[in-house]
Design an enzyme around this catalytic site. Structure first.
Site, short mmCIF file in Angstrom:
data_model
loop_
_atom_site.label_atom_id
_atom_site.label_comp_id
_atom_site.label_asym_id
_atom_site.label_seq_id
_atom_site.Cartn_x
_atom_site.Cartn_y
_atom_site.Cartn_z
N CYS A 61 -41.23 4.36 9.86
CA CYS A 61 -40.80 3.90 11.06
C CYS A 61 -39.40 3.15 11.80
O CYS A 61 -39.75 4.11 13.04
CB CYS A 61 -41.23 2.33 10.12
SG CYS A 61 -41.99 0.55 11.30
N HIS A 97 -46.07 3.07 7.32
CA HIS A 97 -44.83 2.33 5.91
C HIS A 97 -45.81 3.24 4.70
O HIS A 97 -46.73 2.98 4.35
CB HIS A 97 -44.78 0.96 5.67
CG HIS A 97 -44.01 0.60 6.62
ND1 HIS A 97 -42.21 0.55 6.18
CD2 HIS A 97 -44.16 0.34 7.80
CE1 HIS A 97 -41.96 0.03 7.23
NE2 HIS A 97 -43.11 -0.16 8.40
N GLU A 101 -44.41 3.89 1.87
CA GLU A 101 -44.07 2.71 0.47
C GLU A 101 -45.10 1.79 -0.10
O GLU A 101 -44.90 1.08 -0.75
CB GLU A 101 -42.63 2.81 0.43
CG GLU A 101 -43.17 1.45 1.30
CD GLU A 101 -42.20 1.32 2.87
OE1 GLU A 101 -42.29 0.89 3.95
OE2 GLU A 101 -42.54 3.08 3.53
#
Length: 235
Positions: free
Chosen positions: A115, A209, A211
Site C-alpha cells: 500500500c 493489504h 496482511e
C-alpha cells in the site's frame, strides 16, 4: 533445520498509544505483518524510524525488507502541492523508509512494498501519485475487497496467475511509474495494483493489504526469495 530468513518490517510511529495504564509514543505494527512473515517461514523484525544514515547498515543485516502501509506520502516528495484530501505528513517515516528502499535496491535485498510502501517505492524511483481516487476505501476504518488482474509474464503473475479478490483500503494510487518499474496488476477500474522492478532480483509492490487476508502467496514468494538470496550470500 533450514535457516529462517530475517525479514525487517517498517513501523508506524504514533503518539497516544495505550496499553495498561500507559499512554505514550510507540512504534506500532498491525500484527498481520509479522504473522504472515512467520507463517511464510521467516523471522520478523520491526524497524521503527531511525536516522537515514543507518539504513544501509540495517538492511545489511536483513534477508528481506517489507515497507508497511500507513499514512499518505508527503506530496513534496514527488514535487506536488498537497491536495486538501491528502492526510498529514509522516516525515520521519518518509525519510527513513525512502532510505531503507534505497539501501535495499543498492544491496539487491528482496523488497516488498505494501500500500503506502508500494507508493513510496514508486516515489523513490522518481514516480508520482494520484492524491485521491474513489472507490478503494468506501467505509472509513473498514477494509473492502475488490479483484485485481495480473499482467501476464510478470513476477506477480507467476505468484498469483489468476484474478484474485484482495483486501484493500487506500485513497491514493500510482500515477507516473518510477524509473524501471513495470505495472504487474490492475484493478478493474484501471488502477495500478502491483508494480515490480524487472531489472532487480526481487522487488514487488502491491497496493492492497495481504496482511489482512489469508492468501500467503506474496509473503511466501518474498521469504523464498530471501532464503535463496541468503544461501547465495553464504556460498
Amino acid at each position: 533445520m533450514a535457516r529462517r530468513p530475517l525479514v525487517g518490517i517498517s513501523t508506524y510511529l504514533e503518539n497516544g498509544a495505550r496499553w495498561g495504564v500507559w499512554e505514550l509514543e510507540a512504534a506500532l505494527l498491525p500484527a498481520g505483518y509479522p504473522r504472515l512473515v512467520q507463517r511464510a517461514g521467516g523471522l520478523a523484525a520491526m524497524l521503527p524510524p531511525d536516522a537515514p544514515e543507518h539504513a544501509a547498515a540495517t538492511v545489511a543485516r536483513l534477508d528481506a525488507l517489507v515497507i508497511a502501509g500507513g499514512p499518505d506520502v508527503e506530496p513534496v516528495r514527488y514535487g506536488a502541492a498537497a491536495d486538501p484530501r491528502t492526510g498529514p505528513p509522516a516525515r520521519a517515516r518518509d525519510t527513513w523508509e525512502l532510505a531503507l528502499i534505497e539501501a535495499a535496491l543498492a544491496a539487491r535485498v528482496p523488497l516488498l512494498g505494501i500500500c503506502r510502501g508500494m507508493q513510496l517505492l514508486n516515489v523513490a524511483l522518481g514516480g508520482t501519485l494520484v492524491q485521491h481516487v474513489e472507490g478503494h476505501a468506501r467505509t472509513v476504518g473498514v477494509f473492502g475487497r475488490h479483484p485485481v488482474v495480473p499482467v501476464p509474464g510478470t513476477l506477480y503473475a507467476a505468484i498469483a496467475p489468476e484474478e484474485t479478490s484482495v483486501p484493500a483500503y487506500h485513497h491514493q494510487a500510482v500515477d507516473r511509474l518510477g524509473a524501471g518499474l513495470t505495472a504487474s496488476a490492475h484493478a478493474t477500474d484501471g488502477t495500478v495494483e502491483a508494480v515490480e522492478l524487472p531489472s532487480s532480483d526481487w522487488v514487488l509492490g502491491v497496493q492492497w493489504h495481504p496482511e489482512m487476508g489469508e492468501d500467503l502467496r506474496v509473503f511466501e514468494a518474498l521469504v523464498h526469495a530471501a532464503s535463496t538470496a541468503s544461501v547465495s550470500a553464504e556460498v
